[in-house]
Design a protein around this motif. Structure first.
Motif, PDB file in Angstrom:
ATOM      1  N   LEU A   1       0.484  -1.525  -0.001  1.00  0.00           N
ATOM      2  CA  LEU A   1       0.034   0.153   0.315  1.00  0.00           C
ATOM      3  C   LEU A   1       0.914   1.281  -0.081  1.00  0.00           C
ATOM      4  O   LEU A   1       1.552   1.255   0.499  1.00  0.00           O
ATOM      5  CB  LEU A   1      -0.887   0.079   1.175  1.00  0.00           C
ATOM      6  N   ALA A   2       0.800   2.104  -1.193  1.00  0.00           N
ATOM      7  CA  ALA A   2       1.451   3.656  -1.027  1.00  0.00           C
ATOM      8  C   ALA A   2       2.871   2.891  -1.365  1.00  0.00           C
ATOM      9  O   ALA A   2       3.728   3.341  -1.140  1.00  0.00           O
ATOM     10  CB  ALA A   2       1.160   4.278   0.344  1.00  0.00           C
ATOM     11  N   GLY A   3       3.117   1.681  -1.711  1.00  0.00           N
ATOM     12  CA  GLY A   3       4.983   2.015  -1.569  1.00  0.00           C
ATOM     13  C   GLY A   3       5.095   0.934  -1.059  1.00  0.00           C
ATOM     14  O   GLY A   3       6.463   0.812  -1.265  1.00  0.00           O
ATOM     15  N   LYS A   4       4.800   0.685   0.225  1.00  0.00           N
ATOM     16  CA  LYS A   4       5.083   0.250   1.507  1.00  0.00           C
ATOM     17  C   LYS A   4       4.994  -1.311   1.410  1.00  0.00           C
ATOM     18  O   LYS A   4       3.972  -1.713   1.199  1.00  0.00           O
ATOM     19  CB  LYS A   4       5.004   1.272   2.483  1.00  0.00           C
ATOM     20  N   MET A   5       5.871  -1.932   1.403  1.00  0.00           N
ATOM     21  CA  MET A   5       5.098  -3.228   2.128  1.00  0.00           C
ATOM     22  C   MET A   5       5.240  -3.542   3.677  1.00  0.00           C
ATOM     23  O   MET A   5       5.958  -2.651   4.975  1.00  0.00           O
ATOM     24  CB  MET A   5       7.387  -4.651   1.792  1.00  0.00           C
ATOM     25  N   SER A   6       3.569  -3.969   4.221  1.00  0.00           N
ATOM     26  CA  SER A   6       3.247  -4.332   5.189  1.00  0.00           C
ATOM     27  C   SER A   6       3.747  -6.104   5.720  1.00  0.00           C
ATOM     28  O   SER A   6       3.213  -6.693   4.421  1.00  0.00           O
ATOM     29  CB  SER A   6       1.611  -4.235   5.442  1.00  0.00           C
ATOM     30  N   LYS A   7       3.920  -6.335   6.544  1.00  0.00           N
ATOM     31  CA  LYS A   7       4.066  -7.853   7.079  1.00  0.00           C
ATOM     32  C   LYS A   7       2.934  -8.109   7.932  1.00  0.00           C
ATOM     33  O   LYS A   7       3.544  -9.280   7.751  1.00  0.00           O
ATOM     34  CB  LYS A   7       5.521  -7.411   8.449  1.00  0.00           C
ATOM     35  N   LYS A   8       2.028  -7.495   8.467  1.00  0.00           N
ATOM     36  CA  LYS A   8       0.747  -8.212   8.672  1.00  0.00           C
ATOM     37  C   LYS A   8       0.158  -9.088   7.436  1.00  0.00           C
ATOM     38  O   LYS A   8       0.273  -8.518   6.181  1.00  0.00           O
ATOM     39  CB  LYS A   8      -0.427  -7.317   8.915  1.00  0.00           C
ATOM     40  N   PRO A   9      -0.401 -10.567   7.608  1.00  0.00           N
ATOM     41  CA  PRO A   9      -0.962 -11.535   6.725  1.00  0.00           C
ATOM     42  C   PRO A   9      -2.629 -10.525   6.356  1.00  0.00           C
ATOM     43  O   PRO A   9      -2.947 -10.331   6.982  1.00  0.00           O
ATOM     44  CB  PRO A   9      -0.628 -12.866   7.485  1.00  0.00           C
ATOM     45  N   VAL A  10      -3.143 -10.989   5.203  1.00  0.00           N
ATOM     46  CA  VAL A  10      -3.793 -10.576   4.669  1.00  0.00           C
ATOM     47  C   VAL A  10      -4.899 -11.701   5.467  1.00  0.00           C
ATOM     48  O   VAL A  10      -4.867 -13.126   4.953  1.00  0.00           O
ATOM     49  CB  VAL A  10      -4.318 -10.472   2.997  1.00  0.00           C
ATOM     50  N   ASP A  11      -5.776 -11.646   6.336  1.00  0.00           N
ATOM     51  CA  ASP A  11      -6.866 -12.742   6.444  1.00  0.00           C
ATOM     52  C   ASP A  11      -7.633 -13.073   5.232  1.00  0.00           C
ATOM     53  O   ASP A  11      -8.724 -12.176   4.667  1.00  0.00           O
ATOM     54  CB  ASP A  11      -8.281 -11.735   7.651  1.00  0.00           C
ATOM     55  N   ARG A  12      -7.496 -14.182   4.796  1.00  0.00           N
ATOM     56  CA  ARG A  12      -8.781 -14.372   3.528  1.00  0.00           C
ATOM     57  C   ARG A  12     -10.451 -14.256   3.849  1.00  0.00           C
ATOM     58  O   ARG A  12     -10.790 -13.546   3.055  1.00  0.00           O
ATOM     59  CB  ARG A  12      -7.946 -15.653   2.914  1.00  0.00           C
ATOM     60  N   ARG A  13     -10.332 -14.933   4.975  1.00  0.00           N
ATOM     61  CA  ARG A  13     -12.012 -14.732   5.135  1.00  0.00           C
ATOM     62  C   ARG A  13     -12.157 -12.984   4.880  1.00  0.00           C
ATOM     63  O   ARG A  13     -13.212 -13.455   4.455  1.00  0.00           O
ATOM     64  CB  ARG A  13     -11.938 -14.991   6.517  1.00  0.00           C
ATOM     65  N   GLU A  14     -11.635 -12.371   5.975  1.00  0.00           N
ATOM     66  CA  GLU A  14     -11.813 -10.553   6.122  1.00  0.00           C
ATOM     67  C   GLU A  14     -12.210 -10.219   4.441  1.00  0.00           C
ATOM     68  O   GLU A  14     -12.960 -10.077   3.685  1.00  0.00           O
ATOM     69  CB  GLU A  14     -10.978 -10.073   7.100  1.00  0.00           C
ATOM     70  N   TYR A  15     -10.833 -10.867   3.813  1.00  0.00           N
ATOM     71  CA  TYR A  15     -11.052  -9.646   2.130  1.00  0.00           C
ATOM     72  C   TYR A  15     -11.726 -10.677   1.635  1.00  0.00           C
ATOM     73  O   TYR A  15     -12.532  -9.545   0.780  1.00  0.00           O
ATOM     74  CB  TYR A  15      -9.529 -10.297   1.684  1.00  0.00           C
ATOM     75  N   ARG A  16     -12.610 -12.150   1.562  1.00  0.00           N
ATOM     76  CA  ARG A  16     -13.243 -12.715   0.320  1.00  0.00           C
ATOM     77  C   ARG A  16     -14.667 -12.356   1.513  1.00  0.00           C
ATOM     78  O   ARG A  16     -15.351 -12.126  -0.040  1.00  0.00           O
ATOM     79  CB  ARG A  16     -13.672 -13.882   0.812  1.00  0.00           C
ATOM     80  N   ALA A  17     -14.848 -11.297   2.435  1.00  0.00           N
ATOM     81  CA  ALA A  17     -15.847 -10.727   3.191  1.00  0.00           C
ATOM     82  C   ALA A  17     -15.994  -9.194   2.025  1.00  0.00           C
ATOM     83  O   ALA A  17     -17.330  -8.996   1.642  1.00  0.00           O
ATOM     84  CB  ALA A  17     -16.149 -10.939   3.979  1.00  0.00           C
ATOM     85  N   LEU A  18     -15.346  -8.758   1.869  1.00  0.00           N
ATOM     86  CA  LEU A  18     -15.116  -7.471   1.715  1.00  0.00           C
ATOM     87  C   LEU A  18     -15.459  -7.444   0.158  1.00  0.00           C
ATOM     88  O   LEU A  18     -15.796  -6.694  -0.018  1.00  0.00           O
ATOM     89  CB  LEU A  18     -13.791  -6.960   2.529  1.00  0.00           C
ATOM     90  N   VAL A  19     -14.608  -8.692  -0.565  1.00  0.00           N
ATOM     91  CA  VAL A  19     -14.903  -8.392  -2.048  1.00  0.00           C
ATOM     92  C   VAL A  19     -16.307  -8.624  -2.372  1.00  0.00           C
ATOM     93  O   VAL A  19     -17.407  -8.220  -2.921  1.00  0.00           O
ATOM     94  CB  VAL A  19     -13.844  -9.670  -2.394  1.00  0.00           C
ATOM     95  N   GLY A  20     -16.978  -9.526  -1.334  1.00  0.00           N
ATOM     96  CA  GLY A  20     -18.500 -10.628  -1.948  1.00  0.00           C
ATOM     97  C   GLY A  20     -18.987  -8.813  -1.190  1.00  0.00           C
ATOM     98  O   GLY A  20     -20.363  -9.071  -2.159  1.00  0.00           O
ATOM     99  N   ALA A  21     -18.842  -7.801  -0.727  1.00  0.00           N
ATOM    100  CA  ALA A  21     -19.470  -6.975  -0.845  1.00  0.00           C
ATOM    101  C   ALA A  21     -19.942  -5.601  -1.261  1.00  0.00           C
ATOM    102  O   ALA A  21     -20.896  -5.588  -1.414  1.00  0.00           O
ATOM    103  CB  ALA A  21     -19.143  -6.388   1.432  1.00  0.00           C
ATOM    104  N   SER A  22     -18.666  -5.886  -1.889  1.00  0.00           N
ATOM    105  CA  SER A  22     -18.393  -4.606  -2.866  1.00  0.00           C
ATOM    106  C   SER A  22     -19.345  -4.786  -4.066  1.00  0.00           C
ATOM    107  O   SER A  22     -18.226  -3.830  -4.886  1.00  0.00           O
ATOM    108  CB  SER A  22     -17.018  -3.732  -2.452  1.00  0.00           C
ATOM    109  N   LEU A  23     -18.205  -6.291  -4.007  1.00  0.00           N
ATOM    110  CA  LEU A  23     -18.317  -6.805  -5.862  1.00  0.00           C
ATOM    111  C   LEU A  23     -17.335  -6.086  -6.950  1.00  0.00           C
ATOM    112  O   LEU A  23     -17.611  -6.064  -8.023  1.00  0.00           O
ATOM    113  CB  LEU A  23     -19.475  -7.524  -6.553  1.00  0.00           C
ATOM    114  N   PRO A  24     -16.037  -5.569  -6.910  1.00  0.00           N
ATOM    115  CA  PRO A  24     -14.992  -5.086  -7.250  1.00  0.00           C
ATOM    116  C   PRO A  24     -15.090  -5.303  -8.855  1.00  0.00           C
ATOM    117  O   PRO A  24     -14.564  -7.068  -9.063  1.00  0.00           O
ATOM    118  CB  PRO A  24     -13.875  -4.275  -6.722  1.00  0.00           C
ATOM    119  N   HIS A  25     -15.556  -4.985  -9.947  1.00  0.00           N
ATOM    120  CA  HIS A  25     -15.027  -5.321 -11.695  1.00  0.00           C
ATOM    121  C   HIS A  25     -14.490  -3.871 -12.249  1.00  0.00           C
ATOM    122  O   HIS A  25     -13.861  -3.116 -11.727  1.00  0.00           O
ATOM    123  CB  HIS A  25     -16.741  -6.248 -12.373  1.00  0.00           C
ATOM    124  N   VAL A  26     -14.303  -4.575 -13.674  1.00  0.00           N
ATOM    125  CA  VAL A  26     -13.690  -3.675 -13.653  1.00  0.00           C
ATOM    126  C   VAL A  26     -15.057  -2.247 -14.250  1.00  0.00           C
ATOM    127  O   VAL A  26     -16.237  -2.358 -14.514  1.00  0.00           O
ATOM    128  CB  VAL A  26     -13.778  -4.148 -15.719  1.00  0.00           C
TER     129      VAL A  26
END
Length: 113
Positions: free
Chosen positions: A8-33
């Motif tokens: 994010l913003a050119g910096k690396m974060s060492k915290k892992p992405v919670d796949r369940r949380e990310y899946r829920a966020l993507v499922g709620a927002s349904l990002p597409h082209v």
């Protein structure tokens, strides 16, 4: 997307992405082209809401990065400035500003000798 780090913003974060949380966020927002201004405005508002969070999670940062890429892609395709020669630029500016080229060119004052 890396499960072990986010960018994010050119910096690396060492915290892992919670796949369940990310899946829920993507499922709620349904990002597409993004295909039109309405979708662009919707995703821009969503990105602004994520950016306003004081301590976003790694999953929220990942979604923000995805939304940024989608928005930038749409805006580059639809709002990109065309290349113009200096004279064309000046003509366009003077036409739009309803002023003459003389008012744009700085005047030289006589030197006090």
């Amino acid at each position: 997307m890396s499960a072990s780090s986010t960018r994010l913003a050119g910096k690396m974060s060492k915290k892992p992405v919670d796949r369940r949380e990310y899946r829920a966020l993507v499922g709620a927002s349904l990002p597409h082209v993004i295909r039109n201004n309405s979708e662009n405005e919707h995703y821009t508002r969503l990105l602004e809401s994520l950016d306003s969070k004081p301590n976003p999670t790694p999953a929220e940062k990942e979604l923000a990065e995805l939304l940024t890429a989608l928005i930038e892609n749409f805006e580059e395709q639809h709002y990109a400035l065309k290349r113009a020669m200096p004279r064309e630029s000046l003509t366009e500016l003077t036409t739009r500003c309803a002023s003459s080229a003389v008012s744009i060119i700085p005047m030289r004052l006589p030197s006090a000798s």
